[in-house]
Motif scaffolding. Sequence first.
Motif, PDB file in Angstrom:
ATOM      1  N   ILE A 211      -5.656  -5.904  -1.849  1.00 26.44           N
ATOM      2  CA  ILE A 211      -5.303  -4.624  -1.225  1.00 26.44           C
ATOM      3  C   ILE A 211      -5.265  -4.781   0.289  1.00 26.44           C
ATOM      4  CG2 ILE A 211      -6.137  -2.277  -0.776  1.00 26.44           C
ATOM      5  CD1 ILE A 211      -7.173  -2.283  -3.721  1.00 26.44           C
ATOM      6  N   ASN A 212      -6.295  -5.411   0.856  1.00 25.78           N
ATOM      7  CA  ASN A 212      -6.367  -5.569   2.311  1.00 25.78           C
ATOM      8  C   ASN A 212      -5.217  -6.399   2.865  1.00 25.78           C
ATOM      9  OD1 ASN A 212      -8.671  -4.019   2.424  1.00 25.78           O
ATOM     10  ND2 ASN A 212     -10.061  -5.773   2.395  1.00 25.78           N
ATOM     11  N   SER A 213      -4.735  -7.359   2.089  1.00 23.48           N
ATOM     12  CA  SER A 213      -3.628  -8.204   2.545  1.00 23.48           C
ATOM     13  C   SER A 213      -2.263  -7.564   2.312  1.00 23.48           C
ATOM     14  CB  SER A 213      -3.682  -9.557   1.841  1.00 23.48           C
ATOM     15  OG  SER A 213      -3.356  -9.415   0.475  1.00 23.48           O
ATOM     16  N   GLY A 214      -2.239  -6.441   1.595  1.00 20.54           N
ATOM     17  CA  GLY A 214      -0.972  -5.770   1.304  1.00 20.54           C
ATOM     18  C   GLY A 214      -0.280  -6.298   0.066  1.00 20.54           C
ATOM     19  N   ASP A 215      -0.935  -7.211  -0.660  1.00 15.75           N
ATOM     20  CA  ASP A 215      -0.336  -7.762  -1.878  1.00 15.75           C
ATOM     21  C   ASP A 215      -0.423  -6.807  -3.063  1.00 15.75           C
ATOM     22  OD1 ASP A 215       0.324 -10.113  -0.583  1.00 15.75           O
ATOM     23  OD2 ASP A 215      -1.524 -11.125  -1.179  1.00 15.75           O
ATOM     24  N   LEU A 216      -1.389  -5.912  -3.019  1.00 13.26           N
ATOM     25  CA  LEU A 216      -1.610  -4.935  -4.088  1.00 13.26           C
ATOM     26  C   LEU A 216      -1.692  -3.562  -3.428  1.00 13.26           C
ATOM     27  CD1 LEU A 216      -2.205  -4.532  -7.133  1.00 13.26           C
ATOM     28  CD2 LEU A 216      -4.621  -4.890  -6.601  1.00 13.26           C
ATOM     29  N   ILE A 217      -0.838  -2.652  -3.837  1.00  8.14           N
ATOM     30  CA  ILE A 217      -0.720  -1.357  -3.168  1.00  8.14           C
ATOM     31  C   ILE A 217      -1.334  -0.249  -4.019  1.00  8.14           C
ATOM     32  CG2 ILE A 217       0.870   0.278  -2.078  1.00  8.14           C
ATOM     33  CD1 ILE A 217       0.972  -2.584  -0.880  1.00  8.14           C
TER      34      ILE A 217
ATOM     35  N   ALA B  71      -0.234  -2.935 -10.781  1.00 10.84           N
ATOM     36  CA  ALA B  71      -1.157  -3.976 -11.230  1.00 10.84           C
ATOM     37  C   ALA B  71      -0.394  -5.094 -11.944  1.00 10.84           C
ATOM     38  CB  ALA B  71      -2.217  -3.377 -12.158  1.00 10.84           C
ATOM     39  N   GLU B  72       0.552  -4.719 -12.785  1.00  9.57           N
ATOM     40  CA  GLU B  72       1.357  -5.719 -13.496  1.00  9.57           C
ATOM     41  C   GLU B  72       2.229  -6.508 -12.532  1.00  9.57           C
ATOM     42  OE1 GLU B  72       1.781  -3.548 -17.838  1.00  9.57           O
ATOM     43  OE2 GLU B  72       3.239  -3.077 -16.281  1.00  9.57           O
ATOM     44  N   ARG B  73       2.826  -5.829 -11.561  1.00  4.93           N
ATOM     45  CA  ARG B  73       3.664  -6.515 -10.564  1.00  4.93           C
ATOM     46  C   ARG B  73       2.844  -7.547  -9.807  1.00  4.93           C
ATOM     47  NH1 ARG B  73       3.946  -7.312  -5.716  1.00  4.93           N
ATOM     48  NH2 ARG B  73       2.310  -5.802  -5.239  1.00  4.93           N
ATOM     49  N   TRP B  74       1.640  -7.133  -9.344  1.00  9.57           N
ATOM     50  CA  TRP B  74       0.769  -8.031  -8.604  1.00  9.57           C
ATOM     51  C   TRP B  74       0.365  -9.233  -9.462  1.00  9.57           C
ATOM     52  CZ3 TRP B  74      -4.580  -8.787  -9.664  1.00  9.57           C
ATOM     53  CH2 TRP B  74      -5.218  -9.620  -8.747  1.00  9.57           C
ATOM     54  N   LEU B  75      -0.049  -8.971 -10.681  1.00 14.45           N
ATOM     55  CA  LEU B  75      -0.495 -10.042 -11.566  1.00 14.45           C
ATOM     56  C   LEU B  75       0.624 -11.058 -11.801  1.00 14.45           C
ATOM     57  CD1 LEU B  75      -2.881 -11.043 -13.238  1.00 14.45           C
ATOM     58  CD2 LEU B  75      -1.996  -9.693 -15.142  1.00 14.45           C
TER      59      LEU B  75
ATOM     60  N   LEU C 178       1.305 -13.646  -8.906  1.00 14.57           N
ATOM     61  CA  LEU C 178       0.331 -14.683  -8.581  1.00 14.57           C
ATOM     62  C   LEU C 178       0.881 -16.058  -8.929  1.00 14.57           C
ATOM     63  CD1 LEU C 178      -2.924 -12.939  -9.866  1.00 14.57           C
ATOM     64  CD2 LEU C 178      -2.090 -13.124  -7.508  1.00 14.57           C
ATOM     65  N   PRO C 179       0.427 -17.076  -8.188  1.00  8.98           N
ATOM     66  CA  PRO C 179       0.928 -18.441  -8.455  1.00  8.98           C
ATOM     67  C   PRO C 179       0.551 -18.905  -9.859  1.00  8.98           C
ATOM     68  CG  PRO C 179      -0.686 -18.430  -6.643  1.00  8.98           C
ATOM     69  CD  PRO C 179      -0.546 -17.034  -7.111  1.00  8.98           C
TER      70      PRO C 179
END
Length: 69
Positions: A32-38, A54-58, A61-62
């Motif tokens: 969240i702090n890095s802006g990767d998860l909104i 949550a699904e988009r963020w997951l 991931l590499p």
Amino acid sequence: MNDKTPGDKLAYTIDNLARAVDVSDWTIRQAINSGDLIPVYPGKKKALIPKTEAERWLHSLPTERPEAS
């Protein structure tokens, strides 16, 4: 009676998302702090992460394990 299963949630708290994807709360907060998860904020303080976010963020991931430094 609540007939929703955990997979039917529309959004997650930080704690619930961490448990759902088997990572620490710290990992979710860092994303969240890095802006990767909104998150969204329905109130003044409590962050919710919509299921689609949550699904988009997951899925972003590499897939390769990072090399040790």
